[in-house]
Write a protein that holds these residues in place. Structure first.
Motif, PDB file in Angstrom:
ATOM      1  N   GLY A 190       0.868  -1.168   0.000  1.00 52.00           N
ATOM      2  CA  GLY A 190       0.000   0.000   0.000  1.00 52.00           C
ATOM      3  C   GLY A 190       0.904   1.216   0.000  1.00 52.00           C
ATOM      4  N   TYR A 191       0.416   2.360  -0.499  1.00 48.92           N
ATOM      5  CA  TYR A 191       1.248   3.559  -0.586  1.00 48.92           C
ATOM      6  C   TYR A 191       0.531   4.753   0.034  1.00 48.92           C
ATOM      7  N   ARG A 192       1.294   5.526   0.788  1.00 50.80           N
ATOM      8  CA  ARG A 192       0.827   6.825   1.288  1.00 50.80           C
ATOM      9  C   ARG A 192       1.703   7.880   0.628  1.00 50.80           C
ATOM     10  N   VAL A 193       1.091   8.773  -0.119  1.00 51.24           N
ATOM     11  CA  VAL A 193       1.839   9.776  -0.887  1.00 51.24           C
ATOM     12  C   VAL A 193       1.504  11.152  -0.337  1.00 51.24           C
TER      13      VAL A 193
ATOM     14  N   CYS B 200      -3.806   8.032   0.185  1.00 47.25           N
ATOM     15  CA  CYS B 200      -3.469   6.654   0.538  1.00 47.25           C
ATOM     16  C   CYS B 200      -4.062   5.729  -0.520  1.00 47.25           C
ATOM     17  N   TYR B 201      -3.210   4.872  -1.093  1.00 50.54           N
ATOM     18  CA  TYR B 201      -3.660   3.900  -2.095  1.00 50.54           C
ATOM     19  C   TYR B 201      -3.537   2.496  -1.499  1.00 50.54           C
ATOM     20  N   THR B 202      -4.640   1.752  -1.563  1.00 49.67           N
ATOM     21  CA  THR B 202      -4.690   0.454  -0.880  1.00 49.67           C
ATOM     22  C   THR B 202      -3.951  -0.673  -1.599  1.00 49.67           C
ATOM     23  N   GLY B 203      -3.706  -0.518  -2.946  1.00 47.22           N
ATOM     24  CA  GLY B 203      -3.349  -1.723  -3.693  1.00 47.22           C
ATOM     25  C   GLY B 203      -4.496  -2.709  -3.556  1.00 47.22           C
ATOM     26  N   ASP B 204      -4.189  -4.004  -3.585  1.00 51.71           N
ATOM     27  CA  ASP B 204      -5.209  -5.035  -3.332  1.00 51.71           C
ATOM     28  C   ASP B 204      -4.916  -5.653  -1.975  1.00 51.71           C
ATOM     29  N   THR B 205      -5.918  -5.720  -1.116  1.00 51.37           N
ATOM     30  CA  THR B 205      -5.653  -6.226   0.233  1.00 51.37           C
ATOM     31  C   THR B 205      -6.937  -6.542   0.983  1.00 51.37           C
ATOM     32  N   GLU B 206      -6.823  -7.388   1.970  1.00 51.98           N
ATOM     33  CA  GLU B 206      -7.901  -7.467   2.935  1.00 51.98           C
ATOM     34  C   GLU B 206      -7.633  -6.414   4.009  1.00 51.98           C
TER      35      GLU B 206
ATOM     36  N   ALA C 245      -3.523   5.129   6.068  1.00 52.45           N
ATOM     37  CA  ALA C 245      -4.648   5.998   5.714  1.00 52.45           C
ATOM     38  C   ALA C 245      -4.875   7.117   6.716  1.00 52.45           C
ATOM     39  N   GLN C 246      -4.179   7.098   7.843  1.00 49.00           N
ATOM     40  CA  GLN C 246      -4.455   8.018   8.953  1.00 49.00           C
ATOM     41  C   GLN C 246      -4.535   9.483   8.487  1.00 49.00           C
ATOM     42  N   GLY C 247      -5.711  10.067   8.595  1.00 49.29           N
ATOM     43  CA  GLY C 247      -5.897  11.486   8.294  1.00 49.29           C
ATOM     44  C   GLY C 247      -5.731  11.873   6.834  1.00 49.29           C
ATOM     45  N   ALA C 248      -5.755  10.908   5.928  1.00 49.53           N
ATOM     46  CA  ALA C 248      -5.506  11.206   4.510  1.00 49.53           C
ATOM     47  C   ALA C 248      -6.632  12.056   3.919  1.00 49.53           C
ATOM     48  N   ASP C 249      -6.265  12.896   2.952  1.00 47.51           N
ATOM     49  CA  ASP C 249      -7.284  13.662   2.232  1.00 47.51           C
ATOM     50  C   ASP C 249      -8.088  12.754   1.317  1.00 47.51           C
ATOM     51  N   VAL C 250      -7.401  11.770   0.723  1.00 45.58           N
ATOM     52  CA  VAL C 250      -8.059  10.844  -0.201  1.00 45.58           C
ATOM     53  C   VAL C 250      -7.661   9.407   0.138  1.00 45.58           C
ATOM     54  N   LEU C 251      -8.650   8.554   0.268  1.00 46.26           N
ATOM     55  CA  LEU C 251      -8.410   7.109   0.331  1.00 46.26           C
ATOM     56  C   LEU C 251      -8.821   6.542  -1.024  1.00 46.26           C
TER      57      LEU C 251
END
Ligand SMILES: [Zn+2]
Length: 253
Positions: A146-149, A157-163, A172-178
């Motif tokens: 996963g990536y936080r940019v 925050c980009y999840t990639g593929d995940t459970e 994802a903490q406090g991200a403007d965009v998930l």
């Protein structure tokens, strides 16, 4: 930052939609997240110039996330060899990515006079151009980042593929965009537990617990009714803004 959705479909191309791939721009800086089916064509439709792309982050090596990567590399290597462009390129990927890339480089026939820099990175933070990027390992059927940019005071925050998992909650903490995959609907328990994907109820939980400002839904079936169902299921449990991802959509944040 500006987010352009180059592919919002999943691995089944029933309709003419791309699969996972997203371009982030911040001023002159550009970062590509994944590089799936149809991304190059949608880049051209979006007016995004692939020759000025210098950094790519790959979540994992399933074909729906990388199928256009090697087409891009052919364009990049040959046009550099022909001196049509003179550019550097770095590709970040999850655990095992260096060996994966080297395998394909040796069997794919193109000019490899100039090689991109390959960086295998996970559970770490790096900077590229004006972006600060944090990776954390996700839980999928293969190694996945996963990536936080972060750039210009904004966070995606980009999840990639995940459970659902605690690393994703941290990213994802406090991200403007998930920017989140949504491969399953709530009834798809097997998909979530066996193959490592997110369902609407998982997305709502992450969004609520991390306090993200908006959710952008992607990586879901092409069928409009299926898309509506997933959005509705997220909206039942998450009261923030939900954006229904569609190919070529641009989101400023
Ligand atoms: Zn996928």
């Amino acid at each position: 930052m500006k987010l352009t959705l180059l592919g919002t479909g999943d691995f089944r191309p029933y309709r003419p939609l791309g699969s996972a791939g997203y371009t982030l721009t911040n001023g002159d800086d550009m970062l590509q997240l994944d590089f799936g089916r149809g991304n190059l064509v949608n880049m051209a439709k979006s007016g995004i110039d692939w020759t000025v792309l210098h950094a790519v982050c790959i979540s994992h090596v399933h074909p729906d996330h990388i199928s256009d990567l090697f087409q891009f590399l052919q364009a990049w290597t040959v046009t550099n060899a022909w001196k049509e462009i003179d550019s550097e390129l770095v590709i970040y990927g999850p655990r095992g990515f260096s060996a994966f890339f080297e395998h394909y480089r040796t069997v794919l026939v193109t000019t490899w006079d100039k090689l991109p820099q390959i960086v295998e990175i996970y559970d770490d933070t790096f900077t590229v151009q004006g972006f600060t990027v944090t990776t954390k390992s996700m839980q999928h059927s293969t190694d996945c980042n996963g990536y936080r940019v972060e750039a210009g005071g904004k966070v995606l925050c980009y999840t990639g593929d995940t459970e659902i998992n605690s690393n994703l909650l941290e990213l994802a903490q406090g991200a403007d965009v998930l920017l989140t995959e949504c491969s399953g609907k709530n009834a798809d328990e097997l998909l979530a537990n066996q193959y490592g994907h997110l369902r609407p109820t998982d997305i709502a939980a992450i969004a609520n617990q991390s306090g993200v400002k908006k959710v952008v839904v992607t990586h879901y079936p092409d069928d409009p009714a299926e898309r509506e169902l997933r959005i509705a299921e997220i909206a039942k449990e998450y009261k923030g803004q939900i954006i229904r991802g569609e190919d070529l959509l641009e989101i400023d944040f």
